[in-house]
Scaffold this motif. Structure first.
Motif, PDB file in Angstrom:
ATOM      1  N   LYS A   6       0.820  -1.213   0.000  1.00 57.44           N
ATOM      2  CA  LYS A   6       0.000   0.000   0.000  1.00 57.44           C
ATOM      3  C   LYS A   6       0.854   1.263   0.000  1.00 57.44           C
ATOM      4  CE  LYS A   6      -4.029  -2.066   2.252  1.00 57.44           C
ATOM      5  NZ  LYS A   6      -4.927  -2.057   3.436  1.00 57.44           N
ATOM      6  N   SER A  39      -0.291   1.595 -15.031  1.00 58.96           N
ATOM      7  CA  SER A  39      -0.535   0.472 -14.128  1.00 58.96           C
ATOM      8  C   SER A  39      -0.796  -0.788 -14.941  1.00 58.96           C
ATOM      9  CB  SER A  39      -1.738   0.763 -13.223  1.00 58.96           C
ATOM     10  OG  SER A  39      -1.511   1.915 -12.431  1.00 58.96           O
ATOM     11  N   TYR A  70       1.437   2.597  -3.490  1.00 61.47           N
ATOM     12  CA  TYR A  70       0.306   3.340  -4.046  1.00 61.47           C
ATOM     13  C   TYR A  70       0.293   4.774  -3.519  1.00 61.47           C
ATOM     14  CZ  TYR A  70      -1.150  -1.575  -4.473  1.00 61.47           C
ATOM     15  OH  TYR A  70      -1.192  -2.925  -4.706  1.00 61.47           O
TER      16      TYR A  70
END
Length: 226
Positions: free
Chosen positions: A190, A214, A193
């Motif tokens: 995470k 992506s 991101y």
């Protein structure tokens, strides 16, 4: 820059690691032949620093294996052996540079940087990709000649992406490149991101294009190609 130092002298290993990390690099260590082989087999590096005399093997065999497997990495030998024949042999089997012990860490660092420049961006002190310009030595990134205000991790990400432009980079490769051995303590990706979202926002605010593509469930590709 991500460096693996293969050296059995604990004090020298510690000094090199501390120096390179203070310079903003990721530095991993291997005190013997076996651990060096394990790390090279699992993780990518920009530069290998290889001592010839290891307690359980010979550093030259590591270099031969790297070359036989066509691993794209810069190699600098550090050794107390100072004979001309040793230097020639090391360079002939694939090393890019040879530094005799003892040496000044400042000279060692300069050679590492020069080697990385030759490997990653053909000797230039700047990297250019369309409207993006990166100055690795000063850790500066410009978009349309506007200096961006980036965190260290944001700089590391865009530098990693631009050097590896047009290549598919897995989430695992990105995380491991940015955090090195510490990534083993993470339970998810995470944080990637979050850093990417902040980086995209800052590039857009500077009038830059979003080149971060992506690739579903795999990773990312930094490219201007369809």
């Amino acid at each position: 820059m991500k460096v693996l130092v293969i050296e059995d002298n604990v004090e020298l290993l510690k000094d090199i690691k501390n120096f390179l990390e203070e310079e903003g690099n990721i530095c991993e260590i291997a005190p013997d032949y076996r651990s060096a082989n394990d790390k090279i087999g699992y993780f990518p590096y920009d530069v290998l620093v290889v001592d010839i005399m290891l307690p359980d093997g010979n550093g030259l065999d590591i270099i031969r294996a790297v070359k036989e497997e066509n691993i794209d990495v810069g190699i600098i030998i550090i050794s107390a052996k100072n004979s001309l024949s040793d230097k020639i042999h090391g360079l002939e089997i694939g090393a890019d540079d040879y530094l005799t012990k003892p040496f000044y860490l400042a000279e060692f660092n300069a050679r590492i940087k020069a080697l990385y420049r030759r490997k990653a961006y053909h000797g230039s002190r700047e990297i250019h990709f369309n409207e993006i310009k990166i100055k690795p030595d000063s850790h500066e990134v410009f978009v349309n000649d506007h200096l961006m205000n980036l965190t260290k991790k944001e700089f590391d990400i865009i530098h990693f992406f631009v050097v590896n432009r047009h290549r598919l980079l897995t989430k695992e490769a990105i995380a491991e490149h940015l955090w090195g051995d510490d990534i083993e303590m993470a339970d998810s990706y995470k944080f990637i991101y979050t850093h990417l979202a902040n980086l995209r926002k800052k590039i857009a605010e500077s009038g830059g294009n979003d080149y971060i593509q992506s690739i579903y469930s795999v990773g990312y590709k930094f490219t201007d190609r369809e």
